[in-house]
Design a protein around this motif. Sequence first.
Motif, PDB file in Angstrom:
ATOM      1  N   TRP A  48       3.408 -32.003 -27.669  1.00 34.41           N
ATOM      2  CA  TRP A  48       3.879 -31.126 -26.585  1.00 34.41           C
ATOM      3  C   TRP A  48       3.918 -29.665 -27.017  1.00 34.41           C
ATOM      4  CZ3 TRP A  48       8.666 -34.639 -25.256  1.00 34.41           C
ATOM      5  CH2 TRP A  48       8.226 -35.756 -24.512  1.00 34.41           C
ATOM      6  N   ASP A  49       4.389 -29.449 -28.234  1.00 35.32           N
ATOM      7  CA  ASP A  49       4.530 -28.076 -28.728  1.00 35.32           C
ATOM      8  C   ASP A  49       3.173 -27.409 -28.876  1.00 35.32           C
ATOM      9  OD1 ASP A  49       5.999 -25.896 -29.495  1.00 35.32           O
ATOM     10  OD2 ASP A  49       6.282 -26.542 -31.562  1.00 35.32           O
ATOM     11  N   ALA A  50       2.192 -28.157 -29.364  1.00 33.01           N
ATOM     12  CA  ALA A  50       0.857 -27.597 -29.550  1.00 33.01           C
ATOM     13  C   ALA A  50       0.244 -27.159 -28.222  1.00 33.01           C
ATOM     14  CB  ALA A  50      -0.056 -28.626 -30.228  1.00 33.01           C
ATOM     15  N   LEU A  51       0.543 -27.871 -27.164  1.00 36.23           N
ATOM     16  CA  LEU A  51      -0.029 -27.563 -25.857  1.00 36.23           C
ATOM     17  C   LEU A  51       0.829 -26.601 -25.054  1.00 36.23           C
ATOM     18  CD1 LEU A  51      -1.302 -31.125 -24.856  1.00 36.23           C
ATOM     19  CD2 LEU A  51      -2.570 -29.251 -25.907  1.00 36.23           C
ATOM     20  N   GLY A  52       1.946 -26.161 -25.618  1.00 36.00           N
ATOM     21  CA  GLY A  52       2.796 -25.210 -24.926  1.00 36.00           C
ATOM     22  C   GLY A  52       3.590 -25.799 -23.783  1.00 36.00           C
ATOM     23  N   PHE A  53       3.885 -27.100 -23.850  1.00 39.16           N
ATOM     24  CA  PHE A  53       4.576 -27.778 -22.755  1.00 39.16           C
ATOM     25  C   PHE A  53       6.098 -27.757 -22.889  1.00 39.16           C
ATOM     26  CE2 PHE A  53       0.852 -30.858 -21.646  1.00 39.16           C
ATOM     27  CZ  PHE A  53       0.093 -29.759 -21.268  1.00 39.16           C
ATOM     28  N   LEU A  54       6.605 -27.366 -24.046  1.00 40.62           N
ATOM     29  CA  LEU A  54       8.054 -27.410 -24.254  1.00 40.62           C
ATOM     30  C   LEU A  54       8.722 -26.193 -23.622  1.00 40.62           C
ATOM     31  CD1 LEU A  54       8.341 -28.523 -27.989  1.00 40.62           C
ATOM     32  CD2 LEU A  54       8.622 -29.931 -25.957  1.00 40.62           C
ATOM     33  N   PRO A  55       9.874 -26.395 -22.968  1.00 42.28           N
ATOM     34  CA  PRO A  55      10.650 -25.239 -22.489  1.00 42.28           C
ATOM     35  C   PRO A  55      11.048 -24.344 -23.650  1.00 42.28           C
ATOM     36  CG  PRO A  55      11.490 -27.303 -21.549  1.00 42.28           C
ATOM     37  CD  PRO A  55      10.515 -27.685 -22.613  1.00 42.28           C
ATOM     38  N   THR A  56      11.300 -23.086 -23.351  1.00 46.79           N
ATOM     39  CA  THR A  56      11.693 -22.136 -24.395  1.00 46.79           C
ATOM     40  C   THR A  56      13.015 -22.555 -25.027  1.00 46.79           C
ATOM     41  OG1 THR A  56      10.605 -20.347 -23.174  1.00 46.79           O
ATOM     42  CG2 THR A  56      12.175 -19.714 -24.881  1.00 46.79           C
ATOM     43  N   PRO A  57      13.072 -22.701 -26.358  1.00 45.77           N
ATOM     44  CA  PRO A  57      14.341 -23.115 -27.011  1.00 45.77           C
ATOM     45  C   PRO A  57      15.430 -22.077 -26.811  1.00 45.77           C
ATOM     46  CG  PRO A  57      12.453 -23.328 -28.507  1.00 45.77           C
ATOM     47  CD  PRO A  57      11.979 -22.555 -27.324  1.00 45.77           C
ATOM     48  N   LYS A  58      16.652 -22.553 -26.685  1.00 44.89           N
ATOM     49  CA  LYS A  58      17.794 -21.655 -26.650  1.00 44.89           C
ATOM     50  C   LYS A  58      18.145 -21.245 -28.074  1.00 44.89           C
ATOM     51  CE  LYS A  58      19.589 -24.001 -22.553  1.00 44.89           C
ATOM     52  NZ  LYS A  58      20.695 -24.831 -21.986  1.00 44.89           N
ATOM     53  N   GLN A  59      19.043 -20.294 -28.187  1.00 45.80           N
ATOM     54  CA  GLN A  59      19.420 -19.809 -29.513  1.00 45.80           C
ATOM     55  C   GLN A  59      19.975 -20.957 -30.360  1.00 45.80           C
ATOM     56  OE1 GLN A  59      22.085 -16.506 -29.447  1.00 45.80           O
ATOM     57  NE2 GLN A  59      21.939 -16.097 -31.632  1.00 45.80           N
ATOM     58  N   GLY A  60      19.460 -21.086 -31.556  1.00 44.53           N
ATOM     59  CA  GLY A  60      19.913 -22.139 -32.457  1.00 44.53           C
ATOM     60  C   GLY A  60      19.136 -23.432 -32.329  1.00 44.53           C
ATOM     61  N   GLU A  61      18.244 -23.544 -31.327  1.00 41.35           N
ATOM     62  CA  GLU A  61      17.439 -24.748 -31.141  1.00 41.35           C
ATOM     63  C   GLU A  61      16.052 -24.552 -31.730  1.00 41.35           C
ATOM     64  OE1 GLU A  61      18.985 -26.870 -27.029  1.00 41.35           O
ATOM     65  OE2 GLU A  61      17.469 -25.307 -26.877  1.00 41.35           O
ATOM     66  N   ASN A  62      15.374 -25.661 -32.019  1.00 39.05           N
ATOM     67  CA  ASN A  62      13.972 -25.605 -32.414  1.00 39.05           C
ATOM     68  C   ASN A  62      13.188 -26.595 -31.568  1.00 39.05           C
ATOM     69  OD1 ASN A  62      14.368 -28.205 -33.578  1.00 39.05           O
ATOM     70  ND2 ASN A  62      15.015 -27.267 -35.507  1.00 39.05           N
ATOM     71  N   SER A  63      11.885 -26.669 -31.808  1.00 38.94           N
ATOM     72  CA  SER A  63      11.035 -27.531 -30.988  1.00 38.94           C
ATOM     73  C   SER A  63      11.428 -28.995 -31.116  1.00 38.94           C
ATOM     74  CB  SER A  63       9.561 -27.340 -31.371  1.00 38.94           C
ATOM     75  OG  SER A  63       9.360 -27.626 -32.752  1.00 38.94           O
ATOM     76  N   GLY A  64      11.860 -29.408 -32.317  1.00 40.31           N
ATOM     77  CA  GLY A  64      12.284 -30.794 -32.499  1.00 40.31           C
ATOM     78  C   GLY A  64      13.488 -31.151 -31.639  1.00 40.31           C
ATOM     79  N   ASP A  65      14.442 -30.219 -31.559  1.00 43.88           N
ATOM     80  CA  ASP A  65      15.626 -30.447 -30.716  1.00 43.88           C
ATOM     81  C   ASP A  65      15.224 -30.598 -29.257  1.00 43.88           C
ATOM     82  OD1 ASP A  65      17.238 -30.144 -32.977  1.00 43.88           O
ATOM     83  OD2 ASP A  65      17.400 -27.975 -32.686  1.00 43.88           O
ATOM     84  N   ILE A  66      14.320 -29.726 -28.799  1.00 49.79           N
ATOM     85  CA  ILE A  66      13.879 -29.779 -27.401  1.00 49.79           C
ATOM     86  C   ILE A  66      13.134 -31.077 -27.133  1.00 49.79           C
ATOM     87  CG2 ILE A  66      12.472 -28.658 -25.637  1.00 49.79           C
ATOM     88  CD1 ILE A  66      14.921 -27.089 -26.389  1.00 49.79           C
ATOM     89  N   GLY A  67      12.271 -31.496 -28.064  1.00 52.04           N
ATOM     90  CA  GLY A  67      11.516 -32.739 -27.887  1.00 52.04           C
ATOM     91  C   GLY A  67      12.430 -33.939 -27.755  1.00 52.04           C
ATOM     92  N   LYS A  68      13.454 -34.020 -28.605  1.00 46.18           N
ATOM     93  CA  LYS A  68      14.417 -35.124 -28.512  1.00 46.18           C
ATOM     94  C   LYS A  68      15.138 -35.109 -27.167  1.00 46.18           C
ATOM     95  CE  LYS A  68      15.543 -36.020 -33.379  1.00 46.18           C
ATOM     96  NZ  LYS A  68      14.376 -35.408 -33.994  1.00 46.18           N
ATOM     97  N   GLN A  69      15.489 -33.925 -26.708  1.00 45.61           N
ATOM     98  CA  GLN A  69      16.190 -33.805 -25.432  1.00 45.61           C
ATOM     99  C   GLN A  69      15.312 -34.318 -24.285  1.00 45.61           C
ATOM    100  OE1 GLN A  69      17.684 -29.838 -24.492  1.00 45.61           O
ATOM    101  NE2 GLN A  69      17.259 -30.188 -22.334  1.00 45.61           N
ATOM    102  N   LEU A  70      14.030 -33.949 -24.292  1.00 48.57           N
ATOM    103  CA  LEU A  70      13.137 -34.382 -23.217  1.00 48.57           C
ATOM    104  C   LEU A  70      12.912 -35.892 -23.255  1.00 48.57           C
ATOM    105  CD1 LEU A  70      10.432 -31.562 -23.066  1.00 48.57           C
ATOM    106  CD2 LEU A  70      12.671 -31.692 -21.988  1.00 48.57           C
ATOM    107  N   LEU A  71      12.779 -36.449 -24.452  1.00 45.27           N
ATOM    108  CA  LEU A  71      12.614 -37.899 -24.557  1.00 45.27           C
ATOM    109  C   LEU A  71      13.868 -38.627 -24.088  1.00 45.27           C
ATOM    110  CD1 LEU A  71      10.706 -38.197 -27.945  1.00 45.27           C
ATOM    111  CD2 LEU A  71       9.865 -38.884 -25.694  1.00 45.27           C
ATOM    112  N   HIS A  72      15.021 -38.063 -24.409  1.00 46.97           N
ATOM    113  CA  HIS A  72      16.267 -38.651 -23.925  1.00 46.97           C
ATOM    114  C   HIS A  72      16.301 -38.643 -22.398  1.00 46.97           C
ATOM    115  CE1 HIS A  72      20.972 -38.570 -24.005  1.00 46.97           C
ATOM    116  NE2 HIS A  72      20.480 -39.693 -23.529  1.00 46.97           N
TER     117      HIS A  72
END
Length: 834
Positions: free
Chosen positions: A440-464
């Motif tokens: 997802w990150d490679a294709l630019g599909f992840l929402p912009t992370p909030k302060q203190g978040e990274n792409s891994g955090d966002i990916g886990k959130q979307l899968l949840h």
Amino acid sequence: MAESLLFSVAETFIGKLTSRLLEEASLALGVYDDLRRIKDTSSLIKAVLLDAEQKQWQNNELREWLRSVRISRNRNTCNRNRIHDHNRNLKPWLRQIKHVFSDAEDVIDDFECEALRMQVVNTSGSIRRKVRHYFSSSNPLAYRLKMAHQIKDINARLTKVAADRHNFGLQTNYSDTRIVQKRELTHSHIIESDVIGREHDKQIIIDLLLQDGDDKSLTVIPIVGMGGMGKTTLAKSVFNDERLGEAFQKKMWVCVSHDFELKHLLVKILNSASDSSPSENIQNFDIEQLQNHLRNTLVDQKFLLVLDDVWNENRVKWEELKDLIQDSLSVFVKWAFKEGEDKKHPELMEVGENIVQKCGGLPLAIRTLGSSLFLKFDIKEWKFVKDSDIWNLPQKDDGILPAIKLSYDQLPSYLKRCFACFSLFEKSSLLNDFEVTAFWDALGFLPTPKQGENSGDIGKQLLHELWSRSFVQNFVDGGSIFSFGLHDLVHDLALYVARDDFQLLNFQYENIRENVRHLSVLQNDLLSQISIPTGLRTILFPDGANSTPFLNNCLSRCKYLRLLKINNSRYKNLPRSIGKLKHLRCLGLVSNQELERLPDSVCKLQNLQTLDLTDCQKVQKLPNGIGNLIKLQELCITTKQFNFPVELVKLSSLEILEFNNCDNLMFSFEGIQFPKLKLLSFSYCGNLKSLPFHIIPNIETLIIIDCNMVILSMGDDNNNQIPKLKLKLIRLASLPQIVTFPQWFQGCANTLRSLIIENCENLEELPNWFSTFISLKNLLIENCPKLISLPEDVLPNLEHLIMSGCPELYRRYDMLPLDKIGTRYHISNMLPLN
């Protein structure tokens, strides 16, 4: 992306326009004002896209329905014409937007590539080199003029399509209000084995299996029914029943799916029947040898064999379902409400009963719709689901269930885009969050992370969120790693909704669809038959790929590639031209056994976020200049290299670092911090003697497999100085030097969720201080023959306990009452179950 996903495309594009890196580059090129106008125009287009997506669905799907049913020629014909006339130009307009956003994204990414290149030059190059490479390695003035021209062209195209929005009577909406109501992950005890309304069926099957008879006879019990009805769930519930453990000396589970070829099936059965990995390469056996091997494996044993997902040539016809409305309603209530909430909303329950009836008793349909209505108490939303026209769409044998399509329509745009990516994976694939998030990150599909978040955090959130809507199943939270799969019908849905931009190429003479952006090729012999579209953003090569012309063609034609995976190929090297793919974010080269080197030009890919060289055992060394990959987040290494380059210290963005089959790895990582690192893994590193203990306090996952010389002790375990750790998952395997656990492990007593211990032949005990691990939920212990007991206080908090190949533990805990631990446990002297 497909027209139905354009809102998310627009949102991501506008987010790119606000980055500081782009702002600095646009000021240097003198196009800052042009980019601001592009942002404003894109916002106007975005505001009407949600309404356009809804009208587009009505225009296509509803007209298909109207054509497929018998209607009178008066009123309904008028309706059809009215729908057609009102929206007849909407699809071409959306297609124009799709193309201009795609081109605009390439231009904007080009800016970022050049800005990153300048960043590298400024930190590592000479003054002369800095001047020469300012925004271009050849002609900076020509580059400026070219980019300024492209920006103005994009601006003009966007202005035109924005003006056309008034032609369609579209409503404005600046934000997607379809949100996913958060369901606590602890609610995951609603697992596949939690079968509602099937206790009677389960008991019948168990009675059949346990009935007295000729032990030498072969009994076949079929479970048949339509897809999504819960056949696999019922079979799992029977298979895991403790009563069968005493009746059968061997239990085997084989997923057949579409592959019912005899030889492949025998191999799968043998792999399942083996207590460990087969010592012989049975893949090379002929059928007669396989049959003899299987007879010898099962001789004098009473066995249970489950063949899951068996299809005939024409697919088994769906049978009529019994009236299970009450049981189905219980499933729906469990997913749509928190416990007891249904009693507070009788008006919603009345609508829910009608929804359940329309689901035809299918658990998959009931779960997805129930999940989509979770914590929604507006009766209008429930009635919208009940009265949707999609229920009237005709169903074919291989059609998408209306219920899960309706649930998909209610997903937020950003989730739809991510869900579409699952169409590139084969059915029944077991996936994990690291792999999917990198995708997802490679294709630019992840929402912009909030302060203190990274792409891994966002990916886990979307899968949840996808799990909470029942779009993924068999969801296992390992603490820092999620694993999951997709139901076959949900995978069919992914193929359906992603069909414009994504394609899974599996058959000869299948044409690549026009405007495909993401391509996965499943068979090696297809490479010589296909013509590669120049606009590809993703290419997944098939296993065994060895076509050099196809590889060279990809690298020369697809200059906008973001994701390239060439796993399990037979290439000996990669061409230097790969360094020209400056948009590339993810390069996967897993298990390329013939690959000997990586060209140094790979290190020109400043946008690269993932580089995976796992199990490339002939690679002599890492490419020169690897420190220039300043955006690298995931690095997986297999190499014969002795001294790792000190420039690894520059990779300050690393979140995942894995060393696999690095027999010469000996260095101590002194002076290297990796401040963002989350996962550290060492596998089959025979000369590794010590761990980088100065890094471990910051990571969440530690994996050590078959590193015979490594010493886990810090060498100062008796000074009572326990470091504070963040570890959530620890996996230790094939470490004969472990007798007990070093004391520094206590530092993660408040965070550790999963502990996996495998093939530690000398492990004798888990210390009593393990009882302080209050967050431990998952414990797997396999093939630790000297381990005789567990700290008693650990058991009550566990949700999953799996013990296998531990005879002393088996004797001690075989009669353990079910209420001693949480939701599930399996204790076996033979084989672990998943």
